[in-house]
Design an enzyme around this catalytic site. Structure first.
Site, mmCIF file in Angstrom:
data_model
loop_
_atom_site.group_PDB
_atom_site.id
_atom_site.type_symbol
_atom_site.label_atom_id
_atom_site.label_comp_id
_atom_site.label_asym_id
_atom_site.label_seq_id
_atom_site.Cartn_x
_atom_site.Cartn_y
_atom_site.Cartn_z
ATOM 1 N N ALA A 1 45.492 38.513 42.466
ATOM 2 C CA ALA A 1 45.587 39.903 42.031
ATOM 3 C C ALA A 1 45.709 39.912 40.524
ATOM 4 C CB ALA A 1 46.786 40.605 42.664
ATOM 5 N N LYS A 2 45.240 41.006 39.920
ATOM 6 C CA LYS A 2 45.317 41.123 38.466
ATOM 7 C C LYS A 2 46.757 40.986 37.989
ATOM 8 C CE LYS A 2 41.517 44.435 38.713
ATOM 9 N NZ LYS A 2 41.161 45.865 38.629
ATOM 10 N N ARG A 3 47.667 41.604 38.748
ATOM 11 C CA ARG A 3 49.062 41.605 38.303
ATOM 12 C C ARG A 3 49.733 40.248 38.460
ATOM 13 N NH1 ARG A 3 48.690 44.143 43.173
ATOM 14 N NH2 ARG A 3 49.988 43.414 44.900
#
Length: 283
Positions: free
Chosen positions: A244-246
């Site tokens: 995930a980007k986060r």
């Protein structure tokens, strides 16, 4: 659908950089379309005006070119707002305005760890007079799920990995279909777009499998075709957590800018060969 040219789509949101998981979905969708002489569509899901950025759109285009994936059509959700409004109008008898803030909803709900709590229907029983008096307040539009399911009747869909799936949209509660800061929710926009663009096969990660219960219901209510679904396993890290980007997943742009070979990466993904430290999770 058998024997007819297929149409697939890759539909990223321009709210950040693409990572390996996005590349896997794009490659699989591209290959499925091209295998039968079909069409590969690129759809930019940019109706989140507070988070979408033009620079992310440019990076998406460069990343796909770097992977060797050529699209047959490029569209933007922000240019299709009339279609979402028309769909919402068709569902008007099943929708109700919800005036609850996110903080109010969170304060009234509890759920087991990791579970998504269901909206309790606080605004569903409001009288027409009360609703009319409050329409000047910020509000979203929710689907009266029980009434919608009753109208649609029993539903199923076909998944390349799971076989025939019995839809259970009731498990998702009264989902939001539009809100003050977005003209359509993901559920409504993706259903409308796939139908309008003639998408025959939806290739996406298994993390979106549950959303298909809602999408199948909306397809029935709007009387549009149901694609064949291909919910593929996700790429996970050594800790088993999905990319995930986060979570700092490696961005394709960073790999591209470092001089790595995008076409070689795409070929490796086709063979389920992943960079060190990554693997495919469970389907």
């Amino acid at each position: 659908m058998s024997g007819a040219p297929r149409a697939t789509r890759f539909a990223p949101s321009p709210t950040g950089r693409l990572h390996l998981g996005h590349a896997l979905s794009a490659v699989r969708a591209f290959d499925l379309a091209r295998a039968g002489g079909g069409r590969f569509l690129l759809r930019i899901e940019d109706i989140d005006g507070t988070r979408s950025r033009p620079e992310h759109v440019d990076a998406i285009l460069r990343d796909l070119e770097w992977l060797g994936l050529e699209w047959d059509d490029l569209s933007f959700q922000s240019e299709r707002l009339d279609l979402y409004a028309a769909a919402q109008a068709r569902l008007a008898g099943l929708l109700y305005p919800c005036f609850c803030t996110r903080a109010e909803i969170a304060a009234s709900l509890s759920a087991p760890h990791g579970a998504t709590p269901l909206y309790p229907g606080t605004c569903r029983p409001l009288s027409p007079e009360t609703r009319a008096a409050r329409m000047g307040e910020p509000h979203s539009w929710r689907l009266d799920m029980a009434r919608a399911v009753e109208r649609a009747g029993p539903l199923t869909w076909q998944d390349e990995y799971a076989g025939e799936v019995v839809a259970d949209p009731l498990a998702h509660g009264d989902v939001i279909l539009a809100r003050k800061d977005a003209p359509a929710s993901y559920h409504l926009a993706v259903t409308v777009d796939d139908a309008a663009q003639g998408v025959t096969d939806v290739v996406r990660g298994v993390d979106l499998f549950d959303a298909t219960h809602v999408h199948r219901l909306l397809q029935a209510l709007l009387d549009v075709p149901t694609p064949l679904y291909h919910h593929h396993p996700l790429i996970v890290g050594t800790d088993g957590q999905r990319l995930a980007k986060r979570h700092g997943a490696p961005a394709l742009a960073a790999m591209r800018e470092a001089g790595e070979d995008g076409r070689a990466l795409a070929d490796a993904l086709r063979r389920n060969m992943l960079p060190a430290g990554f693997r495919l999770g469970e389907a």
